[in-house]
Write an enzyme that holds these catalytic residues in place. Structure first.
Site, PDB file in Angstrom:
ATOM      1  N   ILE A 133       0.860  -1.170   0.000  1.00 34.39           N
ATOM      2  CA  ILE A 133       0.000   0.000   0.000  1.00 34.39           C
ATOM      3  C   ILE A 133       0.899   1.224   0.000  1.00 34.39           C
ATOM      4  CG2 ILE A 133      -1.771   1.304   1.239  1.00 34.39           C
ATOM      5  CD1 ILE A 133      -2.585  -1.328   2.582  1.00 34.39           C
ATOM      6  N   ASP A 138      -5.794  -0.076 -11.684  1.00 28.40           N
ATOM      7  CA  ASP A 138      -4.388   0.332 -11.750  1.00 28.40           C
ATOM      8  C   ASP A 138      -3.999   0.718 -13.158  1.00 28.40           C
ATOM      9  OD1 ASP A 138      -4.784  -2.337 -12.479  1.00 28.40           O
ATOM     10  OD2 ASP A 138      -2.807  -2.985 -11.786  1.00 28.40           O
ATOM     11  N   ARG A 139      -4.487  -0.025 -14.145  1.00 32.23           N
ATOM     12  CA  ARG A 139      -4.152   0.308 -15.529  1.00 32.23           C
ATOM     13  C   ARG A 139      -4.806   1.620 -15.952  1.00 32.23           C
ATOM     14  NH1 ARG A 139      -5.157  -4.907 -19.156  1.00 32.23           N
ATOM     15  NH2 ARG A 139      -3.864  -3.763 -20.666  1.00 32.23           N
TER      16      ARG A 139
END
Length: 239
Positions: A12, A95-96
């Site tokens: 994280i 995330d992409r």
């Protein structure tokens, strides 16, 4: 400014991000997550908002605690994006999306974004700011773990740079196969994309970016904050 929260598969990351820079990037465990958030709130009195990009797991109670401290925006498949999305599936990872959002400042140039983390993702955005997709393959640690977990005698190794081509021990043979193998994969991908787009801009980011850039003899430059800038960009157009 916002608190950008990147909940990945292995870590994280927290940082304060504004239109200019990234401040005080840290990696944290779930156990220390809220204490670090409180520390950010104390250090930045004007901090009122957070934006989360989540692909890994986190205790829902921690997110509830975060929402009591800050106004929270979550990146989801329904988020507005600062680019046109031509991906033919609604399963594009958060995330992409954030990585591509971090690269939109390169509008006017075809761009390949390579994220070298748990997985290696290749994402292509063209010179009209249209995202088309790319590829996903196992990252360095997944490759090492697969060799160890699915064979009887191969050891579990950690990646090291500057591997010799011909390994003369089991360990150096594994290092050569994994590290050189991924290096050759990335070079081959870039070469293929450049055949179609000679003006291609290549961005490499992610936890293993520095190691791989060194392996490729400084042919490319690592961009460590791309995800965080993307989280900030998505937050801005959804707030």
């Amino acid at each position: 400014m916002i608190l950008a929260v990147d909940i990945g598969n292995t870590a994280i990351k927290l940082a304060v991000v504004d239109d200019v820079s990234v401040y005080d990037l840290i990696r944290t465990s779930q156990e220390e997550f809220i204490s670090h958030v409180k520390s950010f709130c104390s250090s930045y009195p004007d901090l009122t908002d957070a934006c989360i990009c989540q692909v890994g797991k986190i205790d829902i109670k921690l997110l509830d605690s975060l929402e009591r401290l800050l106004n929270v925006t979550y990146i989801t498949k329904d988020s507005k994006l600062p680019f046109s999305n031509n991906y033919q599936s609604d399963s594009l990872g958060n995330d992409r999306m954030a990585l591509v959002a971090g690269a939109v400042k390169n509008k006017g140039q075809n761009t390949l974004i390579i994220d070298a983390g748990t997985c290696v993702t290749y994402d292509f955005i063209d010179d009209t700011n249209t995202y088309h997709g790319g590829a996903i393959s196992p990252g360095l640690r997944l490759r090492f773990e697969s060799l160890h977990n699915f064979t009887k005698n191969l050891p579990l190794l950690q990646p090291e740079p500057n591997q010799q081509l011909i390994g003369n021990t089991t360990s150096t043979s594994i290092q050569s196969g994994v590290v050189n193998g991924l290096t050759f994969e990335i070079k081959g991908m870039v070469k293929k994309y450049k055949k179609q787009h000679p003006d291609l801009n290549v961005i490499i980011t992610g936890g293993d970016a520095d190691l791989l850039v060194k392996q490729m003899k400084n042919r490319f430059f690592a961009t460590p904050f791309l995800m965080l800038y993307g989280i900030h960009n998505i937050y801005k157009i959804n707030s």
